[in-house]
Design a protein around this motif. Structure first.
Motif, PDB file in Angstrom:
ATOM      1  N   THR A   1      -7.740   5.319 -12.523  1.00  0.00           N
ATOM      2  CA  THR A   1      -7.467   5.179 -11.091  1.00  0.00           C
ATOM      3  C   THR A   1      -7.083   3.734 -10.801  1.00  0.00           C
ATOM      4  O   THR A   1      -7.634   2.811 -11.396  1.00  0.00           O
TER       5      THR A   1
ATOM      6  N   THR B   1      -6.614   1.418  -7.330  1.00  0.00           N
ATOM      7  CA  THR B   1      -6.782   1.399  -5.873  1.00  0.00           C
ATOM      8  C   THR B   1      -6.607  -0.026  -5.363  1.00  0.00           C
ATOM      9  O   THR B   1      -7.315  -0.935  -5.816  1.00  0.00           O
TER      10      THR B   1
ATOM     11  N   GLY C   1      -1.365   6.066  -7.822  1.00  0.00           N
ATOM     12  CA  GLY C   1      -2.585   5.391  -8.262  1.00  0.00           C
ATOM     13  C   GLY C   1      -3.522   6.223  -9.110  1.00  0.00           C
ATOM     14  O   GLY C   1      -4.726   5.960  -9.123  1.00  0.00           O
TER      15      GLY C   1
ATOM     16  N   LEU D   1     -11.594   6.299  -4.103  1.00  0.00           N
ATOM     17  CA  LEU D   1     -12.477   5.351  -3.422  1.00  0.00           C
ATOM     18  C   LEU D   1     -13.769   5.150  -4.194  1.00  0.00           C
ATOM     19  O   LEU D   1     -14.327   4.055  -4.215  1.00  0.00           O
TER      20      LEU D   1
ATOM     21  N   TYR E   1       0.851  -1.193   0.000  1.00  0.00           N
ATOM     22  CA  TYR E   1       0.000   0.000   0.000  1.00  0.00           C
ATOM     23  C   TYR E   1       0.890   1.249   0.000  1.00  0.00           C
ATOM     24  O   TYR E   1       1.346   1.697   1.051  1.00  0.00           O
TER      25      TYR E   1
ATOM     26  N   GLN F   1      -6.179  -5.186  -7.276  1.00  0.00           N
ATOM     27  CA  GLN F   1      -6.362  -3.767  -7.587  1.00  0.00           C
ATOM     28  C   GLN F   1      -7.689  -3.558  -8.313  1.00  0.00           C
ATOM     29  O   GLN F   1      -8.064  -4.367  -9.162  1.00  0.00           O
TER      30      GLN F   1
ATOM     31  N   PHE G   1      -5.753   7.953  -3.346  1.00  0.00           N
ATOM     32  CA  PHE G   1      -6.357   6.823  -4.055  1.00  0.00           C
ATOM     33  C   PHE G   1      -7.857   7.066  -4.200  1.00  0.00           C
ATOM     34  O   PHE G   1      -8.515   7.519  -3.254  1.00  0.00           O
TER      35      PHE G   1
ATOM     36  N   ALA H   1     -10.503  -0.821   1.346  1.00  0.00           N
ATOM     37  CA  ALA H   1      -9.339  -0.669   0.464  1.00  0.00           C
ATOM     38  C   ALA H   1      -8.137  -0.294   1.318  1.00  0.00           C
ATOM     39  O   ALA H   1      -8.295   0.180   2.459  1.00  0.00           O
TER      40      ALA H   1
END
Ligand code: FES
Ligand SMILES: [Fe+2]
Length: 463
Positions: free
Chosen positions: A375, A377, A357, A76, A69, A384, A74, A92
């Motif tokens: 994106t 995440t 990200g 959501l 991580y 991912q 990032f 996440a």
């Protein structure tokens, strides 16, 4: 009578086509972790349809991994997926978030688990003013700072009654959260694109993929220009067996990071720089012959030795310096070549990687520009969620839909590789691959001493 019938049919067909071209929006969703992987073009080509998706293959090697991580912003949720007065639970980055939007439109992100007795406030929590009310006993938490505002059955609210409020922002129709293993405050933010925020460019569709891989593998694609003709050369519609009929051409690939000289490196510059200078700059042996010496200098390559918690060898977190080091740029040119001589659909792509990200791809066509927002995440250490959102001027809707369709097919080919590969800590590279080394050195800035590792997350069941 027959003439009237033909006219009505033609007009109806034309109206349907116009509607589809200008108003239909792609929503391409693929969970390729399971059986969908078998349908992938590349999986068929690799003869790999039998082993199933990456998550089901117990013999799959993951390799020596960087932390799972990274530090940064990032996504959501997409803005359109969170209505006013709505709360959602998002899991996440090894965390559980309660994301909610007030009636005024403000978005907040709190720890999902209520500090009282642990109810998940993203599942059934109610939005009250600028607060989120826990569904279990009604404690009320303020979105801005996580402080408890009210306990319905108590006269007093203790000072210590609060939950974690995460730094978040809503930019380009995306809701981001800031994750940092050292609890550092954000040193940069995703910036709004004027054409999207003022409505000049409209939303024209999206895709979403679940990918079984380490997060670092996905943006590495941008620095790995050599895979373009192998993976993305065959036409999106025709068989790879007839490349003379139609194939995709990718030229002018260049990867540059926003780092201070002498670290700045591009494919184009390095081609000119020659072997001696390149060796000096990147600290790795470069030759047309594959690397075979196991003692080759790897200081610039991400590897387990660099990422042990507290190991003292971790790259400095440059995001705190306030410069643009969190950005990197990839450029390339696409053409669809018909009959090996007629280029059509010529597109200039400039992809700006912003943090670990998020990517903004500006696509310049002969009819005008458009933009794809990517994106990435981490939902789990090796899983991912990747989304692409297409924005373009309204009149470019048909072309934007076509480009997003092509991008979806092409991305699915990458996913077929990622779902089954391992992370190669010590890649066997040739001279032409050297932008991969530069990319890995650049990406290492998003790890810090306490970044969660695959071992630490699986040991503590944080995922
Ligand atoms: S668990 Fe949330 S108020 Fe009791
Ligand atoms: Fe790719």
């Amino acid at each position: 009578m027959a003439v009237v019938w033909w006219i009505v049919s033609a007009v109806t067909s034309a109206l349907i086509l116009i509607y589809l071209a200008f108003f239909w929006k792609i929503n391409w969703i693929k969970d390729l972790t399971e059986n969908d992987a078998k349908r992938s073009w590349l999986n068929k080509r690799l003869g790999d349809g039998k082993s199933g998706g990456g998550s089901r293959n117990k013999n799959r090697k993951v390799g020596h991994l960087p932390p799972v991580y990274p530090n940064g912003w990032f996504a959501l949720l997409e803005s359109s997926h969170l209505k006013r007065g709505e709360a959602k639970h998002i899991s996440a980055l090894g965390q559980n978030f309660a994301v909610f939007r007030t009636q005024k439109g403000t978005v907040s992100v709190l720890d999902a688990y209520c500090p009282h007795l642990g109810a998940n406030m993203g599942e059934g929590g109610r939005v009250r003013g600028d607060c989120l009310e826990c569904p279990f006993h009604g404690w009320l938490f303020r979105g801005a700072d996580g402080r408890c505002q009210d306990i319905p059955y108590s006269d007093k609210v203790p000072e210590f009654a609060k939950t974690k409020a995460w730094d978040c922002c809503e930019v380009n129709q995306l809701i981001f959260v800031w994750h940092h293993a050292e609890n550092a405050k954000p040193s940069w933010r995703p910036q709004a694109l004027g054409e999207i925020s003022d409505g000049r460019w409209r939303y024209h569709g999206r895709n979403e993929f679940i990918v079984n891989s380490h997060i670092q593998e996905i943006p590495e694609n941008g620095a790995d220009w050599a895979h373009l003709s192998a993976v993305h050369g065959p036409s999106i519609l025709l068989s790879e067996r007839v490349p003379w009929l139609a194939r995709h051409s990718w030229t002018g690939a260049e990867w540059t990071s926003h780092v201070s000289p002498p670290q700045e490196r591009t494919m184009a510059k390095e081609e000119e720089a020659g072997k001696a200078q390149a060796e000096e700059e990147c600290g790795a042996e470069v030759d047309n012959a594959p690397e075979t010496d196991p003692n080759i200098s790897r200081e610039n390559v991400a590897g387990t030795g660099k990422f042990e918690n507290g190991g003292g060898k971790i790259s400095k977190d440059k995001t705190a310096s306030g410069n643009k080091s969190h950005k990197a740029i990839m450029r390339l040119r696409h053409s669809l070549i018909l009959f090996e001589r007629i280029p059509i659909l010529e597109l200039d792509v400039r992809a700006e990687q912003i943090g670990p990200g998020y990517v903004e791809l500006l696509v310049q066509s002969s009819m005008g520009p458009m933009c794809i927002l990517q994106t990435v995440t981490p939902l789990e250490p090796l899983m991912q969620r990747v989304t692409h959102l297409m924005f373009a001027p309204p009149l470019l809707a048909p072309l934007a839909t076509l480009v997003l369709f092509g991008e979806s097919v092409m991305f699915e080919r990458d996913v077929a590789v990622w779902n089954h590969k391992r992370f190669e800590q010590r890649p066997l590279l040739v001279r032409e691959d050297r932008s991969i080394l530069a990319y890995r050195r650049w990406y290492a800035q998003f790890y810090s001493p306490h970044s969660p590792t695959y071992q630490s997350t699986t040991r503590s069941l944080q995922w």
